[in-house]
Design an enzyme around this catalytic site. Structure first.
Site: not given
Ligand code: RB5
Length: 146
Positions: A10, A67, A69, A100, A135
């Site tokens: 993203d 993305c 996080t 694993h 595993h």
């Molecule tokens: C975008 O602001 C953020 O929410 C996205 O990149 C991600 O971290 C979502 O899980």
């Protein structure tokens, strides 16, 4: 023939994705970019789905997502049968996710790793084999409904 690896991000992961694509090419892989193509705000499932679909269907052996996080991408990708998407913020986690968990999608949290760290994590994930053995049994249980 070079292995095709679908890759998506993203807006938060866009810049890291561009760097990872360049590294993949240097390593002899062929990245297949499903977008996004800028830092303009967008929705992570729109990119997680085409990558996960290619892995789930067997069209691709593995895929890469990023993305902010890593969480939204992993939630989405892990809904596809046979997809094991691992969020890795250290090379050791990527290594264990291969040894694993036979992780077939690497998810990088772009807001929590530098580009250089992202490349190190990517390389470790690409080069680490699955251990198999005990595993295998655990992975088979993931797909069972009960
Ligand atoms: C975008 O602001 C953020 O929410 C996205 O990149 C991600 O971290 C979502 O899980």
């Amino acid at each position: 023939m070079a292995e095709k690896i679908p890759i998506g991000a993203d807006h938060a992961g866009f810049e890291l994705k561009e760097r990872l694509k360049a590294e993949l090419r240097k390593l002899g892989y062929e990245p297949v970019d499903v977008g996004t193509n800028s830092t303009e705000s967008t929705d992570y499932p729109d990119y997680a789905k085409p990558v996960a679909e290619q892995v789930s269907s067997g069209l691709a052996k593995r895929g890469i997502l990023t993305c902010g996080t890593g969480l939204g991408m992993s939630y989405t990708a892990n809904r596809f049968p046979g997809v094991r998407a691992a969020v890795a913020w250290k090379a050791e986690i990527a290594e264990l996710a291969r040894h694993h968990n036979d992780a077939n999608v690497l998810v990088l949290p772009a807001r929590f790793v530098s580009e250089d760290e992202g490349v190190e994590i990517l390389k470790r994930w690409l080069e680490t084999p699955f251990d198999g053995g005990r595993h295998e049994r655990r992975i088979a249980k993931i797909e069972r409904p009960t």
